[in-house]
Every structure is written in C-alpha cells, then in structure tokens.
Write a protein that holds these residues in place. Structure first.
Motif, PDB file in Angstrom:
ATOM      1  N   PHE A  19       2.176   2.572   5.602  1.00  0.00           N
ATOM      2  CA  PHE A  19       1.488   1.533   4.847  1.00  0.00           C
ATOM      3  C   PHE A  19       0.149   0.767   5.566  1.00  0.00           C
ATOM      4  CE2 PHE A  19       4.670   2.355   1.695  1.00  0.00           C
ATOM      5  CZ  PHE A  19       4.125   2.133   0.527  1.00  0.00           C
ATOM      6  N   ARG A  20       0.656   0.687   6.723  1.00  0.00           N
ATOM      7  CA  ARG A  20      -0.349  -0.307   7.747  1.00  0.00           C
ATOM      8  C   ARG A  20      -1.680   0.823   7.633  1.00  0.00           C
ATOM      9  NH1 ARG A  20       2.945  -1.236  11.398  1.00  0.00           N
ATOM     10  NH2 ARG A  20       3.138  -3.481  10.688  1.00  0.00           N
ATOM     11  N   ALA A  21      -1.262   2.045   7.993  1.00  0.00           N
ATOM     12  CA  ALA A  21      -2.237   2.950   8.262  1.00  0.00           C
ATOM     13  C   ALA A  21      -3.083   3.052   6.921  1.00  0.00           C
ATOM     14  CB  ALA A  21      -1.843   4.338   8.751  1.00  0.00           C
ATOM     15  N   GLN A  22      -2.618   2.762   5.905  1.00  0.00           N
ATOM     16  CA  GLN A  22      -3.567   2.824   4.603  1.00  0.00           C
ATOM     17  C   GLN A  22      -4.345   1.404   4.308  1.00  0.00           C
ATOM     18  OE1 GLN A  22      -4.030   5.629   2.504  1.00  0.00           O
ATOM     19  NE2 GLN A  22      -2.905   6.618   4.215  1.00  0.00           N
ATOM     20  N   GLY A  23      -4.166   0.449   5.480  1.00  0.00           N
ATOM     21  CA  GLY A  23      -4.971  -0.480   5.015  1.00  0.00           C
ATOM     22  C   GLY A  23      -4.131  -1.815   4.548  1.00  0.00           C
ATOM     23  N   TYR A  24      -2.883  -1.645   4.429  1.00  0.00           N
ATOM     24  CA  TYR A  24      -2.022  -2.737   3.765  1.00  0.00           C
ATOM     25  C   TYR A  24      -1.586  -3.713   4.917  1.00  0.00           C
ATOM     26  CZ  TYR A  24      -0.972   0.008  -0.235  1.00  0.00           C
ATOM     27  OH  TYR A  24      -1.000   0.786  -1.589  1.00  0.00           O
ATOM     28  N   GLN A  25      -1.463  -5.034   4.597  1.00  0.00           N
ATOM     29  CA  GLN A  25      -1.047  -5.921   5.571  1.00  0.00           C
ATOM     30  C   GLN A  25       0.404  -5.911   5.413  1.00  0.00           C
ATOM     31  OE1 GLN A  25      -2.238  -9.975   4.733  1.00  0.00           O
ATOM     32  NE2 GLN A  25      -0.556 -10.924   5.909  1.00  0.00           N
ATOM     33  N   VAL A  26       1.121  -5.517   6.663  1.00  0.00           N
ATOM     34  CA  VAL A  26       2.548  -5.362   6.322  1.00  0.00           C
ATOM     35  C   VAL A  26       3.208  -6.169   7.176  1.00  0.00           C
ATOM     36  CG1 VAL A  26       4.290  -3.498   7.081  1.00  0.00           C
ATOM     37  CG2 VAL A  26       1.872  -2.853   6.142  1.00  0.00           C
ATOM     38  N   ARG A  44      -5.345  -5.765  -0.282  1.00  0.00           N
ATOM     39  CA  ARG A  44      -6.766  -6.329  -0.986  1.00  0.00           C
ATOM     40  C   ARG A  44      -7.658  -5.470  -1.223  1.00  0.00           C
ATOM     41  NH1 ARG A  44      -9.018 -11.649  -1.172  1.00  0.00           N
ATOM     42  NH2 ARG A  44      -6.980 -12.581  -0.033  1.00  0.00           N
ATOM     43  N   ASN A  45      -7.796  -5.395  -2.547  1.00  0.00           N
ATOM     44  CA  ASN A  45      -9.098  -4.253  -2.696  1.00  0.00           C
ATOM     45  C   ASN A  45     -10.463  -4.812  -2.609  1.00  0.00           C
ATOM     46  OD1 ASN A  45      -9.686  -5.633  -5.259  1.00  0.00           O
ATOM     47  ND2 ASN A  45      -8.570  -4.441  -6.541  1.00  0.00           N
ATOM     48  N   VAL A  46     -11.542  -4.205  -3.005  1.00  0.00           N
ATOM     49  CA  VAL A  46     -12.828  -4.433  -2.605  1.00  0.00           C
ATOM     50  C   VAL A  46     -13.094  -5.573  -3.585  1.00  0.00           C
ATOM     51  CG1 VAL A  46     -13.483  -2.213  -1.729  1.00  0.00           C
ATOM     52  CG2 VAL A  46     -13.716  -2.708  -4.179  1.00  0.00           C
ATOM     53  N   LEU A  47     -12.504  -5.907  -4.587  1.00  0.00           N
ATOM     54  CA  LEU A  47     -12.886  -6.886  -5.703  1.00  0.00           C
ATOM     55  C   LEU A  47     -12.017  -8.155  -5.242  1.00  0.00           C
ATOM     56  CD1 LEU A  47     -12.569  -4.879  -8.901  1.00  0.00           C
ATOM     57  CD2 LEU A  47     -14.579  -5.797  -7.746  1.00  0.00           C
ATOM     58  N   GLY A  48     -11.343  -8.036  -4.016  1.00  0.00           N
ATOM     59  CA  GLY A  48     -10.704  -9.557  -3.523  1.00  0.00           C
ATOM     60  C   GLY A  48      -9.354  -9.753  -4.046  1.00  0.00           C
ATOM     61  N   LEU A  49      -8.850  -8.479  -4.905  1.00  0.00           N
ATOM     62  CA  LEU A  49      -7.560  -8.698  -5.711  1.00  0.00           C
ATOM     63  C   LEU A  49      -6.658  -8.147  -4.859  1.00  0.00           C
ATOM     64  CD1 LEU A  49      -8.811  -7.451  -9.169  1.00  0.00           C
ATOM     65  CD2 LEU A  49      -8.476  -9.810  -8.517  1.00  0.00           C
ATOM     66  N   GLU A  50      -5.359  -8.885  -4.796  1.00  0.00           N
ATOM     67  CA  GLU A  50      -4.277  -8.472  -4.066  1.00  0.00           C
ATOM     68  C   GLU A  50      -3.052  -8.106  -4.651  1.00  0.00           C
ATOM     69  OE1 GLU A  50      -4.505 -11.246  -0.070  1.00  0.00           O
ATOM     70  OE2 GLU A  50      -3.300 -12.070  -1.752  1.00  0.00           O
ATOM     71  N   THR A  51      -2.426  -7.067  -4.192  1.00  0.00           N
ATOM     72  CA  THR A  51      -1.479  -6.436  -4.739  1.00  0.00           C
ATOM     73  C   THR A  51      -0.166  -6.478  -3.757  1.00  0.00           C
ATOM     74  OG1 THR A  51      -2.632  -5.030  -6.294  1.00  0.00           O
ATOM     75  CG2 THR A  51      -0.357  -4.502  -5.915  1.00  0.00           C
ATOM     76  N   CYS A  52       1.051  -7.167  -4.219  1.00  0.00           N
ATOM     77  CA  CYS A  52       2.138  -6.922  -3.235  1.00  0.00           C
ATOM     78  C   CYS A  52       3.243  -6.117  -3.640  1.00  0.00           C
ATOM     79  CB  CYS A  52       2.751  -8.366  -3.275  1.00  0.00           C
ATOM     80  SG  CYS A  52       4.268  -8.693  -2.025  1.00  0.00           S
ATOM     81  N   TYR A  53       3.795  -5.409  -2.542  1.00  0.00           N
ATOM     82  CA  TYR A  53       4.803  -4.290  -2.723  1.00  0.00           C
ATOM     83  C   TYR A  53       5.978  -5.002  -2.004  1.00  0.00           C
ATOM     84  CZ  TYR A  53       1.268  -1.270  -4.601  1.00  0.00           C
ATOM     85  OH  TYR A  53       0.143  -0.889  -5.145  1.00  0.00           O
ATOM     86  N   PHE A  54       7.149  -4.806  -2.422  1.00  0.00           N
ATOM     87  CA  PHE A  54       8.489  -5.069  -1.615  1.00  0.00           C
ATOM     88  C   PHE A  54       8.882  -3.603  -1.674  1.00  0.00           C
ATOM     89  CE2 PHE A  54      10.149  -9.326  -3.029  1.00  0.00           C
ATOM     90  CZ  PHE A  54       9.083 -10.151  -2.320  1.00  0.00           C
ATOM     91  N   ILE A  55       9.293  -3.075  -0.488  1.00  0.00           N
ATOM     92  CA  ILE A  55       9.901  -1.442  -0.136  1.00  0.00           C
ATOM     93  C   ILE A  55      11.172  -1.765   0.303  1.00  0.00           C
ATOM     94  CG2 ILE A  55       9.258   0.475   1.010  1.00  0.00           C
ATOM     95  CD1 ILE A  55       6.310  -0.796   1.003  1.00  0.00           C
ATOM     96  N   GLU A  56      12.253  -1.212  -0.214  1.00  0.00           N
ATOM     97  CA  GLU A  56      13.441  -0.929   0.259  1.00  0.00           C
ATOM     98  C   GLU A  56      13.506   0.537   0.779  1.00  0.00           C
ATOM     99  OE1 GLU A  56      17.441  -1.999   0.941  1.00  0.00           O
ATOM    100  OE2 GLU A  56      15.638  -3.148   0.713  1.00  0.00           O
ATOM    101  N   CYS A  57      13.961   0.628   2.130  1.00  0.00           N
ATOM    102  CA  CYS A  57      14.200   2.019   2.736  1.00  0.00           C
ATOM    103  C   CYS A  57      15.437   2.154   3.020  1.00  0.00           C
ATOM    104  CB  CYS A  57      13.454   1.696   4.127  1.00  0.00           C
ATOM    105  SG  CYS A  57      11.505   1.414   4.185  1.00  0.00           S
ATOM    106  N   LYS A  58      15.889   3.367   2.508  1.00  0.00           N
ATOM    107  CA  LYS A  58      17.313   4.011   2.549  1.00  0.00           C
ATOM    108  C   LYS A  58      17.395   5.359   3.271  1.00  0.00           C
ATOM    109  CE  LYS A  58      19.234   0.501   0.424  1.00  0.00           C
ATOM    110  NZ  LYS A  58      19.929  -0.298   1.133  1.00  0.00           N
ATOM    111  N   ARG A  59      17.579   5.164   4.482  1.00  0.00           N
ATOM    112  CA  ARG A  59      17.843   6.336   5.282  1.00  0.00           C
ATOM    113  C   ARG A  59      19.153   6.757   4.977  1.00  0.00           C
ATOM    114  NH1 ARG A  59      19.994   8.945   8.648  1.00  0.00           N
ATOM    115  NH2 ARG A  59      21.140   7.366   9.624  1.00  0.00           N
TER     116      ARG A  59
END
Length: 130
Positions: A19-26, A44-59
């Motif tokens: 996610f970090r490599a895709q430009g997300y603040q992680v 944060r997209n080019v319009l300045g709008l933010e989207t937040c993701y919660f990611i649960e990882c299950k190995r």
C-alpha cells in the motif's frame, strides 16, 4: 510457497509496504490488541479527497479458510465512530462460503468491505514496484 514460511507480522509488513508503494500513508498497528485492524492506509487523491482503509491480514495455511467470524469482527470495527471508508481482509488462504455470503449480502454497502484471497495477494506482490 515462501509466503507460508513468513511470520504473521512479516505478512502484515508486506501488505503495508504494498500500500505504501502505491502512495498510501500507512500505519502498521501494534502486534497485539490492534483493535481489529493490522494496517491503516489513507489515500489522498488529486482532488484532495481522502479515503481510509482498515486492512486485516490473515496469514493462514492454504487449507485454513478465513471464516465468517473474522469478517463480522472487522465489520464491527468498520462500523465504529471514525471507522474507515472501506475494510479489507487480505489472506494467504481463501474464505469460507459463509464469509463470502456475509460480505455479499449482509454488509450495509458493497463499498464497505472487500475480501482478498491468496490469488489477489500474489497479484499485489507481482505488481509491487519500489
């Protein structure tokens, strides 16, 4: 097969880095009592709008599917005050039919949650660019 030899924390770190490599603040949450989320990713997209993701990882082992209980737990966290725009469960396995059915038919909106299985995670890794 290497993905099944890494630790749970290493899997969380890999997902966070993708996610970090895709430009997300992680933010990678603490190892225990993480409040039902392992990674918080904000975009944060080019319009300045933010989207937040919660990611649960299950190995999990390939034959140990993620069950509906885990999906319900994350959706409960998703629905709290200051919850994310979207929740994601990423696994090295797959999901039980009940887990898939819950996301498809029980969550408030199809935009609330996504399930990403081993095939999706491997595609993320293949597309990873530093």
């Amino acid at each position: 097969s290497h993905i099944y030899r890494i630790t749970t924390r290493e899997f969380e770190e890999i997902v966070a880095e993708i996610f970090r490599a895709q430009g997300y603040q992680v933010t990678l949450t603490k190892r225990t009592r993480d409040g039902g989320k392992d990674v918080i990713a904000i975009h944060r997209n080019v319009l300045g709008l933010e989207t937040c993701y919660f990611i649960e990882c299950k190995r999990h082992a390939l034959d140990s599917k993620v069950d509906v209980g885990i999906v319900r737990e994350l959706y409960g966290v998703h629905s709290t005050r200051n919850g994310p725009n979207k929740s994601v469960i990423a696994t090295t396995s797959t999901f039980t039919p009940d887990a898939i059915q819950y996301v498809n038919n029980e969550v408030r909106s199809r935009w609330d949650m996504e399930l990403k299985d081993i095939q999706d995670v491997l595609q993320w890794i293949r597309n990873y660019k530093i």
